[in-house]
Design a protein around this motif. Structure first.
Motif, short mmCIF file in Angstrom:
data_model
loop_
_atom_site.label_atom_id
_atom_site.label_comp_id
_atom_site.label_asym_id
_atom_site.label_seq_id
_atom_site.Cartn_x
_atom_site.Cartn_y
_atom_site.Cartn_z
N ASN A 1 1.03 -1.22 0.09
CA ASN A 1 -0.17 0.11 -0.10
C ASN A 1 0.97 1.19 -0.11
O ASN A 1 0.60 2.23 -0.70
N SER A 2 1.87 1.17 0.64
CA SER A 2 2.71 2.53 0.79
C SER A 2 3.35 2.56 -0.49
O SER A 2 3.45 3.67 -1.13
N GLU B 1 1.04 4.10 -2.86
CA GLU B 1 0.92 5.50 -2.69
C GLU B 1 2.07 6.68 -3.13
O GLU B 1 2.12 7.59 -3.59
#
Length: 121
Positions: free
Chosen positions: A23-24, A27
């Motif tokens: 997820n990081s 992003e």
């Protein structure tokens, strides 16, 4: 999957760490796409592919990757990637003779505010 997550705490922990890291990264990629030029996105991608870390030496990219694939990964055309790769080679940021080798100069240029990437056209 739910049974595995509930019944195996170590697996659950590992899986959650993977999801959070992924997820990081998504992003970071979105921010990169929105705020950086395709040239800087290519530089960042080359550093990531080379697993550039603490070593100050050149890092080869472990897989053969085409300019077309690099272009798709950064949202640019193959011709732009070719132009930037030639520019990076002339500036001494990479060696590119069949296999791509990333030099620490690329990392230094990406980290500077007014990088050599933007100034030397």
């Amino acid at each position: 999957m739910i049974a595995a997550l509930e019944g195996k705490p170590k697996f659950s922990q590992l899986f959650m760490a993977y999801l959070l890291a992924r997820n990081s990264r998504i992003e970071e990629d979105l921010i990169d796409q929105l705020f950086n030029s395709s040239e800087k996105r290519l530089a960042r991608l080359l550093l990531l592919l080379a697993n550039f870390g603490k070593e100050a030496s050149s890092q080869p990219i472990g897989v053969n990757i085409s300019q077309e694939t690099l272009a798709e990964m950064i949202g640019a055309t193959r011709s732009r990637v070719s132009f930037f790769m030639n520019k990076f080679r002339k500036l001494g940021f990479i060696s590119y003779n069949g296999k791509i080798e990333v030099h620490s100069a690329l990392l230094n240029a990406v980290l500077r505010d007014k990088s050599e990437i933007d100034r030397k056209d």
